[in-house]
Write a protein that holds these residues in place. Structure first.
Motif, short mmCIF file in Angstrom:
data_model
loop_
_atom_site.label_atom_id
_atom_site.label_comp_id
_atom_site.label_asym_id
_atom_site.label_seq_id
_atom_site.Cartn_x
_atom_site.Cartn_y
_atom_site.Cartn_z
N ILE A 1 45.85 -27.42 80.02
CA ILE A 1 45.13 -27.72 78.79
C ILE A 1 45.09 -26.47 77.91
O ILE A 1 45.30 -26.52 76.69
CB ILE A 1 43.70 -28.24 79.10
N GLY A 2 44.88 -25.33 78.55
CA GLY A 2 44.94 -24.06 77.82
C GLY A 2 46.33 -23.83 77.23
O GLY A 2 46.47 -23.39 76.08
N LEU A 3 47.36 -24.13 78.02
CA LEU A 3 48.73 -23.98 77.53
C LEU A 3 48.95 -24.83 76.29
O LEU A 3 49.58 -24.40 75.32
CB LEU A 3 49.74 -24.37 78.61
N GLY A 4 48.45 -26.05 76.35
CA GLY A 4 48.64 -26.97 75.23
C GLY A 4 47.93 -26.49 73.98
O GLY A 4 48.54 -26.39 72.91
N ILE A 5 46.66 -26.18 74.11
CA ILE A 5 45.87 -25.73 72.95
C ILE A 5 46.45 -24.47 72.35
O ILE A 5 46.46 -24.27 71.13
CB ILE A 5 44.39 -25.51 73.37
N SER A 6 46.97 -23.60 73.22
CA SER A 6 47.44 -22.30 72.73
C SER A 6 48.76 -22.39 71.97
O SER A 6 49.10 -21.49 71.21
CB SER A 6 47.64 -21.36 73.92
N GLY A 7 49.52 -23.46 72.20
CA GLY A 7 50.82 -23.59 71.55
C GLY A 7 51.98 -23.20 72.44
O GLY A 7 53.14 -23.34 72.04
#
Lengths: 151, 146
Positions: free
Chosen positions: B18-24
């Motif tokens: 989820i962090g990977l996704g939000i971060s781009g």
């Protein structure tokens, strides 16, 4: 001579927030399970003979969680996924092979060396991060500005 | 199999992507944009690693000072401290690979969810890369023992 850097597409808040969330995830894994949140190591350890069954199970669960999160992102914010990029099969095969061999050789990747290793002040990780970053900058320079591919 | 350790791992993996996704980081364009210093530079990924390190750089030392983790018996930390050829060459190759594809192992696996055959190709190639290196190592080890 005038040099300037053109800055575009800077997503300050999402990128910083996402990074903090990743850091929290890695911290949880270390505090509770005492393991490094290095994705290349976790994946490789799952599929090769390296580890005992216990060491394989937690890796499997981690990757299942990773896939679940990817699924959530693909539904809630699809533009943040690779859907927003043009991908080419040959590009994917070459880069996949290099990433697999490279991370296996160096025993780490952006999460393993970059996030966890640097936090441990590991000299190996500092060196690895510097080299893969420089190598990355150089490769994109060649791809975009010498070969004229992409960008 | 459904243990505290495994459930925590699942939760950690979930938060991680989820962090990977939000971060781009899941978007190859953003990765290549970060690496494109002389073009249209996207500094975002510096903030991703910076944000992650903001947390781990301060929390890790506190955690590792403990005698043991909360669920597991021992910390399992890398013991190799040598800067050897494998580290140098491996990092170099990884840099090239992640620049060509705009993907690291984590984001690639998370992107399986978009069900794009190109991502599957990358993941399979990456797994093959793991095997190629692992098999080469055991082959060379066996040769030197003989």
């Amino acid at each position: 001579m005038v040099y300037y850097i053109v800055i575009e597409n800077f997503t300050l808040i999402p990128s910083l927030s996402g990074g903090i969330i990743i850091g929290l995830s890695a911290s949880l894994l270390m505090l509770f399970n005492g393991r490094i949140a290095g994705i290349s190591g976790i994946t490789k350890g799952l599929i090769t003979k390296e580890h005992s069954n216990n060491e394989k199970y937690w890796r499997l669960f981690f990757l299942i969680g990773l896939l679940m999160g990817g699924f959530i992102i693909s539904i809630t914010m699809p533009s943040m996924t690779a859907k927003s990029s043009k991908l080419h099969p040959i590009q994917m095969i070459i880069s996949g092979l290099l990433v697999g061999i490279g991370t296996s050789l160096s025993n780490g990747c952006t999460s393993g060396h970059g996030i966890c290793g640097l936090a441990r002040k590991s000299t190996r990780s500092i060196v690895s991060v510097i080299i893969f970053m420089l190598s990355g900058f150089f490769t994109v320079y060649i791809l975009f500005h010498v070969l004229g591919l992409g960008g | 199999m459904i243990t505290k350790i495994n459930l925590l791992s699942l939760f950690s993996g979930l938060i991680f992507s989820i962090g990977l996704g939000i971060s781009g980081m899941m978007n190859p364009n953003k990765v290549q944009g970060f690496l494109d210093l002389s073009g249209r530079w996207d500094p975002s990924l510096a903030l991703v690693m910076g944000g992650a390190l903001l947390v781990t750089f301060f929390i890790y030392p506190l955690i590792i000072k403990r005698k043991e983790p909360i669920f597991e018996e021992n910390f399992d930390l890398p013991k190799n401290k040598k800067i050897d050829k494998n580290l140098l060459i491996g990092s170099f190759l990884f840099g090239i690979g992640s620049a060509i594809g705009g993907l690291c192992p984590g984001p690639a696996l998370a992107n399986i969810a978009i069900l794009n055959p190109n991502i599957i190709l990358f993941v399979i190639a990456m797994l093959m890369g793991f095997f190629i290196h692992t098999i080469a190592v055991s082959y060379l080890l066996n040769k030197s023992i003989k």
